[in-house]
Each structure stands twice: as structure tokens, then as C-alpha cells.
Design a protein around this motif. Structure first.
Motif, PDB file in Angstrom:
ATOM      1  N   THR A  76       0.843  -1.194   0.000  1.00 51.65           N
ATOM      2  CA  THR A  76       0.000   0.000   0.000  1.00 51.65           C
ATOM      3  C   THR A  76       0.877   1.243   0.000  1.00 51.65           C
ATOM      4  O   THR A  76       1.761   1.404   0.846  1.00 51.65           O
ATOM      5  CB  THR A  76      -0.916   0.018   1.227  1.00 51.65           C
ATOM      6  N   TYR A  77       0.644   2.108  -0.977  1.00 53.89           N
ATOM      7  CA  TYR A  77       1.343   3.389  -1.026  1.00 53.89           C
ATOM      8  C   TYR A  77       0.298   4.465  -1.269  1.00 53.89           C
ATOM      9  O   TYR A  77      -0.331   4.502  -2.322  1.00 53.89           O
ATOM     10  CB  TYR A  77       2.394   3.406  -2.139  1.00 53.89           C
ATOM     11  N   GLY A  78       0.089   5.321  -0.266  1.00 49.99           N
ATOM     12  CA  GLY A  78      -0.989   6.281  -0.361  1.00 49.99           C
ATOM     13  C   GLY A  78      -2.316   5.556  -0.394  1.00 49.99           C
ATOM     14  O   GLY A  78      -2.614   4.734   0.475  1.00 49.99           O
ATOM     15  N   ASP A  79      -3.095   5.839  -1.412  1.00 48.14           N
ATOM     16  CA  ASP A  79      -4.389   5.176  -1.567  1.00 48.14           C
ATOM     17  C   ASP A  79      -4.335   4.022  -2.556  1.00 48.14           C
ATOM     18  O   ASP A  79      -5.376   3.460  -2.908  1.00 48.14           O
ATOM     19  CB  ASP A  79      -5.437   6.196  -2.047  1.00 48.14           C
ATOM     20  N   ASP A  80      -3.148   3.673  -3.012  1.00 47.80           N
ATOM     21  CA  ASP A  80      -3.023   2.685  -4.084  1.00 47.80           C
ATOM     22  C   ASP A  80      -2.292   1.429  -3.625  1.00 47.80           C
ATOM     23  O   ASP A  80      -1.502   1.448  -2.673  1.00 47.80           O
ATOM     24  CB  ASP A  80      -2.252   3.275  -5.268  1.00 47.80           C
ATOM     25  N   LYS A  81      -2.587   0.346  -4.324  1.00 49.87           N
ATOM     26  CA  LYS A  81      -1.800  -0.867  -4.216  1.00 49.87           C
ATOM     27  C   LYS A  81      -0.795  -0.860  -5.360  1.00 49.87           C
ATOM     28  O   LYS A  81      -1.177  -0.740  -6.523  1.00 49.87           O
ATOM     29  CB  LYS A  81      -2.687  -2.106  -4.324  1.00 49.87           C
ATOM     30  N   VAL A  82       0.487  -0.946  -5.032  1.00 52.72           N
ATOM     31  CA  VAL A  82       1.528  -0.870  -6.055  1.00 52.72           C
ATOM     32  C   VAL A  82       2.488  -2.032  -5.889  1.00 52.72           C
ATOM     33  O   VAL A  82       2.517  -2.699  -4.847  1.00 52.72           O
ATOM     34  CB  VAL A  82       2.301   0.467  -5.971  1.00 52.72           C
ATOM     35  N   MET A  83       3.276  -2.269  -6.935  1.00 51.52           N
ATOM     36  CA  MET A  83       4.340  -3.258  -6.880  1.00 51.52           C
ATOM     37  C   MET A  83       5.670  -2.532  -6.699  1.00 51.52           C
ATOM     38  O   MET A  83       5.843  -1.402  -7.163  1.00 51.52           O
ATOM     39  CB  MET A  83       4.371  -4.096  -8.152  1.00 51.52           C
ATOM     40  N   VAL A  84       6.609  -3.184  -6.016  1.00 55.36           N
ATOM     41  CA  VAL A  84       7.925  -2.603  -5.802  1.00 55.36           C
ATOM     42  C   VAL A  84       8.955  -3.434  -6.544  1.00 55.36           C
ATOM     43  O   VAL A  84       9.035  -4.656  -6.344  1.00 55.36           O
ATOM     44  CB  VAL A  84       8.290  -2.547  -4.303  1.00 55.36           C
ATOM     45  N   ARG A  85       9.706  -2.798  -7.401  1.00 52.08           N
ATOM     46  CA  ARG A  85      10.751  -3.494  -8.150  1.00 52.08           C
ATOM     47  C   ARG A  85      12.102  -3.049  -7.605  1.00 52.08           C
ATOM     48  O   ARG A  85      12.443  -1.869  -7.643  1.00 52.08           O
ATOM     49  CB  ARG A  85      10.639  -3.192  -9.643  1.00 52.08           C
ATOM     50  N   TYR A  93      11.710   0.794  -6.875  1.00 51.41           N
ATOM     51  CA  TYR A  93      10.779   1.566  -7.677  1.00 51.41           C
ATOM     52  C   TYR A  93       9.347   1.171  -7.338  1.00 51.41           C
ATOM     53  O   TYR A  93       8.990  -0.003  -7.423  1.00 51.41           O
ATOM     54  CB  TYR A  93      11.038   1.335  -9.163  1.00 51.41           C
ATOM     55  N   TYR A  94       8.532   2.136  -6.980  1.00 52.66           N
ATOM     56  CA  TYR A  94       7.125   1.902  -6.653  1.00 52.66           C
ATOM     57  C   TYR A  94       6.313   2.152  -7.925  1.00 52.66           C
ATOM     58  O   TYR A  94       6.266   3.275  -8.430  1.00 52.66           O
ATOM     59  CB  TYR A  94       6.687   2.835  -5.532  1.00 52.66           C
ATOM     60  N   ILE A  95       5.650   1.092  -8.414  1.00 54.73           N
ATOM     61  CA  ILE A  95       5.027   1.126  -9.726  1.00 54.73           C
ATOM     62  C   ILE A  95       3.516   0.946  -9.628  1.00 54.73           C
ATOM     63  O   ILE A  95       3.024   0.026  -8.976  1.00 54.73           O
ATOM     64  CB  ILE A  95       5.592   0.022 -10.629  1.00 54.73           C
ATOM     65  N   ASP A 110      18.060   1.917  -0.807  1.00 55.65           N
ATOM     66  CA  ASP A 110      18.187   0.966   0.291  1.00 55.65           C
ATOM     67  C   ASP A 110      18.565   1.628   1.613  1.00 55.65           C
ATOM     68  O   ASP A 110      18.437   1.017   2.674  1.00 55.65           O
ATOM     69  CB  ASP A 110      19.222  -0.110  -0.059  1.00 55.65           C
ATOM     70  N   ILE A 111      19.042   2.868   1.579  1.00 53.95           N
ATOM     71  CA  ILE A 111      19.406   3.561   2.815  1.00 53.95           C
ATOM     72  C   ILE A 111      18.296   4.494   3.295  1.00 53.95           C
ATOM     73  O   ILE A 111      18.419   5.107   4.353  1.00 53.95           O
ATOM     74  CB  ILE A 111      20.723   4.353   2.651  1.00 53.95           C
ATOM     75  N   ASP A 112      17.210   4.598   2.530  1.00 56.49           N
ATOM     76  CA  ASP A 112      16.087   5.441   2.929  1.00 56.49           C
ATOM     77  C   ASP A 112      15.091   4.649   3.768  1.00 56.49           C
ATOM     78  O   ASP A 112      14.830   3.482   3.507  1.00 56.49           O
ATOM     79  CB  ASP A 112      15.349   5.989   1.703  1.00 56.49           C
ATOM     80  N   ARG A 113      14.488   5.305   4.748  1.00 52.89           N
ATOM     81  CA  ARG A 113      13.454   4.658   5.542  1.00 52.89           C
ATOM     82  C   ARG A 113      12.111   4.694   4.826  1.00 52.89           C
ATOM     83  O   ARG A 113      11.309   3.773   4.949  1.00 52.89           O
ATOM     84  CB  ARG A 113      13.330   5.346   6.905  1.00 52.89           C
ATOM     85  N   GLU A 114      11.852   5.782   4.097  1.00 58.05           N
ATOM     86  CA  GLU A 114      10.584   5.949   3.417  1.00 58.05           C
ATOM     87  C   GLU A 114      10.817   6.301   1.950  1.00 58.05           C
ATOM     88  O   GLU A 114      11.832   6.912   1.607  1.00 58.05           O
ATOM     89  CB  GLU A 114       9.756   7.061   4.078  1.00 58.05           C
TER      90      GLU A 114
END
Length: 245
Positions: A76-85, A93-95, A110-114
Motif C-alpha cells: 500500500t502506497y498512499g491510496d493505491d496498491k503498487v508493486m515494488v521493483r 521503484y514503486y510502480i 536501500d538507505i532510505d526509511r521511506e
């Protein structure tokens, strides 16, 4: 996400990751949440893995390298369901995929929390998937470098819009991983204005990308060309293709 690879395609820390080529196919950025026409050109599912081989040719060539991609989600990202590559160079990448097409909505290293949201959609492919469909995405020079100044990479100082167009929908592409058909061929064109040298002055340098997306497989090949006249800069050509589906 044009081969490599939009990029693409993206290992161990090296020239490609330092220059942000992992973000260039944006060349190899794609994913989906559902089956259907909007995702069949990049039908990724949780746990899917692909490996690309990448080769840079130019004034400062580097050794052949591999990019490993893994898909996770949906999340879940915001209001959407996304895939992460996930790219082995350390980018996630949030797609999002819907009837409008496939686009990146956020990026997390990889070093970011969000994840950091994109201010505007970064289209991978825009619907309809037919010859003539066009869109634009922001891009930076990934291969052009200053010869003697620092930072050498132009990605920190130059951003331009790249115009994309689907130029073919039934091409055949052969890579080490096999032969794929039908494939979309997507062409990208941009120009960056740089001060080449005192004689040539400011010159528009073309940034050219070609990417092939094959039905049922996704991105299988990309080519990125950033060649510059002799002067204060170096350029080159990046080619990446699927070697392990």
C-alpha cells in the motif's frame, strides 16, 4: 524505468550505479498490480526475478556487469496498491498500473526509511499500446561526464524532458535469454545544452533511448546513446539486455 536500459536492465558499486544508471530505464522500472491489457507488456508478480547484462562503450569503457531485479508486493502506497521493483544497485521503484498505463510513483534507495514520491508521474509505458502513443518524462544525462571538473556527472545539474513514442508493436528481439515476440519498440529523444568547448560553444547534445517491451516478459533490451563532440566532456553508449528471465 530505451534497453539496459530505460537503462533497462540496472550489482556492485561501480560506474553505472555512481552515475545513476540504475534510474535510467526508469529504463528497467516497471510492474503491475493486476492482469489485463494495461500490464501484459510488463507482467510482474511478487517474487519474480530477472537478470540483465549491461555493457558501456565510450571514452571510458567499463567491464560487463549484471543487474538483478526482484519484484515484491503488492504494497500500500498512499491510496493505491503498487508493486515494488528492487534493483541490485540499491533502488526500489514503486510502480502503479491502471488503464492509463504503467508509471513510477515513488523511489526509495536501500538507505532510505521511506520512499520519496515523484512530483509527477514517471511513465514507463503509456496506454494505448499502439503505434503513435506519446508521452514525456524527466531525465538527466547518465553517460555524459566532465573530463576535468567535479562533480563529473551532469545528472546533478542538468534535467530535461525526454519525449517518448511507441514506434512498433510487433518486433522480434533476440537476447541470451531467448527470442521474444511481439515486442513494443519505444523511442526516446531529448537534448541537453552544454558548453562543449570555446570553439563550439554551447551545443545541443542529443540523448537517445530505445527500449523493447515484449508481451508476457516485459523489458528485454535497452540502448542509451549520449555521444558528445570532442571537448570538455565524454559520452558513450549503454546497452543492456535480458540474460536470465
Amino acid at each position: 524505468m530505451s534497453t539496459m536500459p530505460r537503462q533497462f536492465f540496472h550489482g556492485t558499486p561501480n560506474r553505472f550505479s555512481r552515475m545513476g544508471v540504475a534510474c535510467a530505464a526508469l529504463m528497467v522500472v516497471a510492474g503491475c498490480q493486476k492482469h489485463g491489457a494495461s500490464s501484459e507488456w510488463f507482467p510482474l508478480q511478487d517474487g519474480d526475478e530477472q537478470t540483465y547484462g549491461a555493457l558501456y562503450e565510450g571514452d571510458e569503457p567499463t567491464a560487463f556487469e549484471t543487474w538483478h531485479m526482484e519484484v515484491h508486493g503488492p504494497v500500500t502506497y498512499g491510496d493505491d496498491k503498487v508493486m515494488v521493483r528492487h534493483h541490485s544497485a540499491g533502488a526500489n521503484y514503486y510502480i502503479k498500473t491502471d488503464e492509463e498505463g504503467i508509471r513510477r510513483v515513488a523511489l526509495r534507495t536501500d538507505i532510505d526509511r521511506e520512499p520519496t514520491p515523484d512530483n509527477e508521474p514517471r511513465w514507463v509505458l503509456k496506454a494505448p499500446y499502439t503505434v503513435g502513443t506519446e508521452w514525456t518524462t524527466p531525465t538527466v544525462p547518465y553517460l555524459i561526464r566532465r573530463r576535468n571538473e567535479h562533480p563529473r556527472e551532469l545528472k546533478y545539474t542538468h534535467q530535461v524532458l525526454m519525449n517518448w513514442r511507441i514506434d512498433a508493436v510487433d518486433e522480434e528481439v533476440r537476447t541470451e535469454a531467448g527470442t521474444f515476440k511481439p515486442c513494443l519498440r519505444v523511442e526516446g529523444v531529448a537534448k541537453v545544452n552544454i558548453y562543449v568547448d570555446p570553439v563550439q560553444g554551447f551545443t545541443d547534445v542529443p540523448l537517445l533511448a530505445t527500449e523493447w517491451y515484449c508481451k508476457g516478459k516485459g523489458l528485454v533490451k535497452l540502448i542509451r546513446k549520449e555521444t558528445v563532440p570532442q571537448g570538455f566532456f565524454t559520452g558513450g553508449v549503454l546497452t543492456a539486455e535480458l540474460i536470465d528471465p
